[in-house]
Structures are given as structure tokens and as C-alpha cells.
Scaffold this motif. Sequence first.
Motif, mmCIF file in Angstrom:
data_model
loop_
_atom_site.group_PDB
_atom_site.id
_atom_site.type_symbol
_atom_site.label_atom_id
_atom_site.label_comp_id
_atom_site.label_asym_id
_atom_site.label_seq_id
_atom_site.Cartn_x
_atom_site.Cartn_y
_atom_site.Cartn_z
ATOM 1 N N SER A 189 -3.993 -0.497 35.934
ATOM 2 C CA SER A 189 -2.846 -1.227 36.471
ATOM 3 C C SER A 189 -2.340 -0.578 37.760
ATOM 4 C CB SER A 189 -1.723 -1.267 35.426
ATOM 5 O OG SER A 189 -0.578 -1.915 35.926
ATOM 6 N N LYS A 190 -2.295 0.749 37.770
ATOM 7 C CA LYS A 190 -1.825 1.461 38.962
ATOM 8 C C LYS A 190 -2.765 1.240 40.138
ATOM 9 C CE LYS A 190 -0.309 6.024 40.537
ATOM 10 N NZ LYS A 190 -0.099 7.446 40.146
ATOM 11 N N HIS A 203 3.031 -7.634 38.784
ATOM 12 C CA HIS A 203 3.666 -6.412 38.277
ATOM 13 C C HIS A 203 5.176 -6.632 38.246
ATOM 14 C CE1 HIS A 203 -0.165 -4.372 39.144
ATOM 15 N NE2 HIS A 203 0.273 -3.413 38.340
ATOM 16 N N SER A 204 5.788 -6.296 37.144
ATOM 17 C CA SER A 204 7.252 -6.394 37.066
ATOM 18 C C SER A 204 7.755 -5.361 36.069
ATOM 19 C CB SER A 204 7.686 -7.801 36.623
ATOM 20 O OG SER A 204 7.204 -8.092 35.325
ATOM 21 N N SER A 205 9.039 -5.075 36.132
ATOM 22 C CA SER A 205 9.622 -4.093 35.222
ATOM 23 C C SER A 205 11.092 -4.422 34.993
ATOM 24 C CB SER A 205 9.476 -2.674 35.784
ATOM 25 O OG SER A 205 10.101 -2.579 37.052
ATOM 26 N N LEU A 206 11.647 -3.817 33.962
ATOM 27 C CA LEU A 206 13.052 -4.017 33.617
ATOM 28 C C LEU A 206 13.599 -2.704 33.098
ATOM 29 C CD1 LEU A 206 15.549 -5.860 32.976
ATOM 30 C CD2 LEU A 206 14.511 -6.211 30.707
ATOM 31 N N ILE A 207 14.706 -2.247 33.670
ATOM 32 C CA ILE A 207 15.391 -1.052 33.173
ATOM 33 C C ILE A 207 16.672 -1.517 32.481
ATOM 34 C CG2 ILE A 207 16.529 1.105 33.808
ATOM 35 C CD1 ILE A 207 14.595 1.366 36.117
ATOM 36 N N LEU A 248 1.554 -3.411 28.283
ATOM 37 C CA LEU A 248 3.005 -3.403 28.069
ATOM 38 C C LEU A 248 3.465 -2.034 27.595
ATOM 39 C CD1 LEU A 248 3.174 -6.807 26.165
ATOM 40 C CD2 LEU A 248 3.764 -6.415 28.558
ATOM 41 N N SER A 249 4.501 -1.500 28.213
ATOM 42 C CA SER A 249 5.041 -0.210 27.836
ATOM 43 C C SER A 249 6.556 -0.271 27.756
ATOM 44 C CB SER A 249 4.646 0.873 28.862
ATOM 45 O OG SER A 249 3.251 0.961 29.000
ATOM 46 N N VAL A 250 7.110 0.326 26.717
ATOM 47 C CA VAL A 250 8.559 0.486 26.619
ATOM 48 C C VAL A 250 8.789 1.980 26.398
ATOM 49 C CG1 VAL A 250 10.668 -0.112 25.378
ATOM 50 C CG2 VAL A 250 8.819 -1.788 25.582
#
Length: 255
Positions: A189-190, A203-207, A248-250
Motif C-alpha cells: 500500500s505504501k 487511500h484515505s484515513s480517519l482519526i 484495513l488497520s485500526v
Amino acid sequence: MANAFQTALVNLFEDRRKKNKRYSLRAFAKDAQKDPSSLNRIMQGTRIPSEKVIREISRKLKFTDKELEMFVRDCKVSRLHERELASLKQSALRTISRDEFKLISDWIHFAILECLNLKDFDHTVEYIARRLCTPVEVVEEALARLIQLEFLKFEDGRYELLSGNTSIFHLRKSDEAMMKMQGDLLDVSKEALMNVPLEERHHSSLIFSFRSSDLPVIAEHLRVLRKKLNDQSNQTKGRADQVYCISLSVVPLTK
């Protein structure tokens, strides 16, 4: 596999018995203010308690708040795990054993299986190597393992899937082979983030802030998402033109 609450109860009971040989399960249940048979089922792992029961028992037995939150989270995971296993038994998914997974934990094996669903798949090693940007010899070795484990067969110049979708849900996420595969996919992915055009990837993320004990709720949402995407993928077999990976990572950002 024992959950953290079950293990803590058994260990605490054994510690008290070492100090007092006459200390019984009935006495332990009295201290926890629970019915002995119900407490015994929890300790034997035949009953996964509700969050309410975990909190009640933990308070009576004076577990710490940190331990309590861990117990709640772990029991939620166990409950979700049981439901998923029940669902797997009713499905046509092939479950991969731990020994099998150790042999095919490199993501290339699963990508090869998906390549067979591409509309222009031509049943050659060179095609797979080109599409997955992987050396031919690596593909040949992976194909040999997949054939040996009866995921594939090669007959009359054609590769054929011997089973449908696979599942590794039942395997422990802390297994070394599992962690290596997840780490390798994060590397993929990187690399894509740096080298693949934006229109060909996402690519997306949520904090966000959340109760740690509710982490299984997030895991369940992601499981449902994966299932929906997998179902949609099954509807495009033979018409797909790319093999994708969703990783997917949390992870906690605070200590």
C-alpha cells in the motif's frame, strides 16, 4: 481459545485455592455474587458473558478498570468470532488451516487465485508474472504450492480453481505468518501511495476518539464491509480487469 476474562477468573480462583485449600467454587461464586453454575460455565469457556455481567463480577472481585476494559473488549471479540464461525460453517468458503497458511502466507498466492477471475487471463505463468509485477520463478513456486494444497489444478494447459473463496478468519491474528502477511500488504500500500496514479488507487484515513472496549464494534463494521465487497467481486468473475487489495488497520495513537 480462552478469552482474557475467563483466564483471569481461573487464575484468581486457583490463587485463592492455593492460599486456602478449602476455598471452593461455591465460595468463589459467593464472592462474585453470581450463581455457581453460571460462573463455572464462564470459567469453562462454554458461556461468553455480557458486558453487564463482566462489569458486575469485576467490581465484586476487585479487578482494575484497565483489566475490566480489556475483559469487555476481549469478550466482544469472542462473541463476534463465534458468530462468524457459525456463519462460515453454513457457507461454501474453504477455511485454510494454520499449516496451510504458513505455506501460502505470502500475499502473492491469494493474488494468483484472483488472477484466474480476470477476463483476459491466458493461463500462462508469464501472464501472472507480468500482471503482478513478480518474477516468473516466484510465480512458478507459488503455483506449485497452490496445486500441491489443491487450491488449483493445471490440466490441458489451463488452470482451474478447485474451491471458491477462502477464509482465514478462524486463525489467530497474532500468528507470526498472519502478521508478516499484513505487514507485507502495508508495504504494498505504501509503495502504491508513492508510485501508482491517484485515479488508479484510493487511500484515505480517519482519526477519531472511541472507547477501547468497543474496538470489536469497529471490527464488525469492517467485516461487513469486506463481505459486501467480496460478494460484489464474486458477481464480476470473468469480467474483472484488475486485482485489488484493501488493507484495513485500526491502531491506537495514544498510550
